[in-house]
Design a protein around this motif. Structure first.
Motif, short mmCIF file in Angstrom:
data_model
loop_
_atom_site.label_atom_id
_atom_site.label_comp_id
_atom_site.label_asym_id
_atom_site.label_seq_id
_atom_site.Cartn_x
_atom_site.Cartn_y
_atom_site.Cartn_z
N GLU A 272 0.85 -1.19 0.00
CA GLU A 272 0.00 0.00 0.00
C GLU A 272 0.89 1.24 0.00
O GLU A 272 1.87 1.33 0.75
N ALA A 273 0.56 2.20 -0.87
CA ALA A 273 1.28 3.47 -0.86
C ALA A 273 0.96 4.22 0.43
O ALA A 273 -0.13 4.05 1.00
N GLN A 274 1.90 5.07 0.89
CA GLN A 274 1.68 5.74 2.17
C GLN A 274 0.41 6.57 2.16
O GLN A 274 -0.33 6.60 3.15
N HIS A 275 0.10 7.20 1.03
CA HIS A 275 -1.12 8.02 0.98
C HIS A 275 -2.39 7.17 0.95
O HIS A 275 -3.50 7.67 1.16
N GLY A 276 -2.21 5.85 0.68
CA GLY A 276 -3.39 4.97 0.67
C GLY A 276 -3.63 4.28 1.99
O GLY A 276 -4.67 3.63 2.19
N VAL A 277 -2.67 4.39 2.93
CA VAL A 277 -2.80 3.71 4.22
C VAL A 277 -3.93 4.33 5.04
O VAL A 277 -4.71 3.62 5.70
N GLY A 278 -4.03 5.65 5.01
CA GLY A 278 -5.06 6.33 5.80
C GLY A 278 -6.46 5.86 5.49
O GLY A 278 -7.20 5.43 6.38
N PRO A 279 -6.88 5.93 4.20
CA PRO A 279 -8.23 5.46 3.86
C PRO A 279 -8.45 4.00 4.21
O PRO A 279 -9.54 3.61 4.62
N ARG A 280 -7.43 3.19 4.08
CA ARG A 280 -7.56 1.75 4.37
C ARG A 280 -7.82 1.50 5.86
O ARG A 280 -8.62 0.64 6.22
N LEU A 281 -7.14 2.28 6.72
CA LEU A 281 -7.26 2.06 8.16
C LEU A 281 -8.19 3.05 8.85
O LEU A 281 -8.36 2.98 10.07
N GLY A 282 -8.77 3.95 8.08
CA GLY A 282 -9.67 4.93 8.68
C GLY A 282 -8.93 6.02 9.45
O GLY A 282 -9.43 6.54 10.45
N LEU A 283 -7.73 6.36 8.99
CA LEU A 283 -6.92 7.39 9.63
C LEU A 283 -6.68 8.54 8.67
O LEU A 283 -6.71 8.36 7.45
#
Length: 318
Positions: A272-283
């Motif tokens: 996962e790209a760093q900018h995609g981690v937030g949406p994935r984890l709800g952050l």
């Protein structure tokens, strides 16, 4: 199937029969067709417009035969209904919503029995979420659970369980779950609150009873088979799993990184790209950046690359 006799007789019908029985003349206004169909009278072949009366007892027997035939036909129809109902799976297999969509199971025993029934035909997965605090379980119960895991894994069924993070400090549970992981199941723990549930093959969902009525067993629950609902919970479970800490990771650096930081590193490890981690984890993106920086500091890494290299070595050692 023969219809029912044309009853009841009206007062005019009865007077018509009496007139025919007396002199063969039908009473004006009488429904001779009904009396003929009932076998009470018949046209006189020798006298046009005249009728012959028949024994009412014979007519009763004729009516009884009709009723009995209809009852027998209805009974056969009832016996054939399960055959028709047996076609439901063929219908549900080609529609998005299946039914009945849910059933309330009134006790823990009923829940366990229904789960066991669903597991007998499980072919792909059994995913569970157990939010309760750890307790000292009967060794026999744990042995039975282990046998179930081994049997499911032997059939190629994915076994995945999320537990309250408190189980890591409960020695009996630690030993049991370590054996479960060794048997091929996947186990993870989570600090946040989450609901108790069981998903089997993406078609069966078991959840707690959230709409209790007075006097119901607090361990009552629902068996849900609506495909849309089960698919939605299945998606939520995957998000839950992504935020949890795998059992093998908990013993490595568990005091160094937080559960959130480990979830972020797992997401990066999976590509996962760093900018995609937030949406994935709800952050938020800001929170992800802050947590990565805290993780780098915790392990002594100067860059994200060094952090991921450290994380990779830890996974290889697990």
């Amino acid at each position: 199937m023969t219809g029912l006799p044309d009853l009841p007789l009206s007062s005019i019908d009865r007077e018509t029969y009496r007139a025919v029985a007396s002199d063969g003349e039908a009473r004006a206004g009488g429904d001779v067709e009904r009396l003929v169909s009932l076998g009470l009278i018949a046209p006189d072949p020798d006298r046009e417009g005249q009728f012959i009366a028949h024994d009412p007892r014979a007519a009763v027997q004729q009516a009884l035969s009709q009723v009995q035939e209809m009852i027998a036909g209805a009974a056969q129809c009832m016996a054939d209904l399960p055959t028709i109902e047996g076609l439901v799976p063929a219908y549900d297999a080609h529609r998005w919503y299946s039914g009945p969509v849910s059933e309330l199971l009134q006790s823990r025993d009923e829940m366990n029995q229904r789960i066991q029934q669903a597991l007998r035909t499980a072919s792909s997965e059994m995913w569970t979420a157990q939010p309760g605090a750890p307790v000292d379980r009967d060794p026999e119960v744990q042995r039975t659970g282990m046998e179930r895991v081994l049997e499911l894994r032997g059939r190629g069924v994915s076994v995945r369980s999320v537990y309250n993070v408190a189980v890591r400090d409960h020695a009996p549970t630690v030993g049991h779950l370590a054996s479960v992981v060794e048997a091929g199941a996947e186990v993870a723990t989570l600090e946040e609150l989450f609901p108790r549930l069981v998903i089997i093959d993406g078609t069966h969902l078991f959840i707690d009873n959230c709409i209790p009525a007075g006097g119901e067993d607090r361990d009552a629950g629902w068996h849900v088979t609506d495909r849309a609902t089960v698919a939605w919970v299945h998606m939520l479970y995957q998000q839950l799993w992504a935020r949890a800490t795998r059992w093998q990771d908990g013993d490595v650096g568990s005091e160094t990184l937080t559960e959130r930081q480990k979830a972020i590193l797992r997401a990066l490890e999976e590509g996962e790209a760093q900018h995609g981690v937030g949406p994935r984890l709800g952050l938020s993106e800001r929170t992800v950046t802050k947590e990565i920086a805290a993780a780098r500091t915790a392990v002594g890494a100067q860059t994200v690359y060094q952090l991921m290299a450290w994380w990779g070595r830890r996974q290889a050692e697990a």
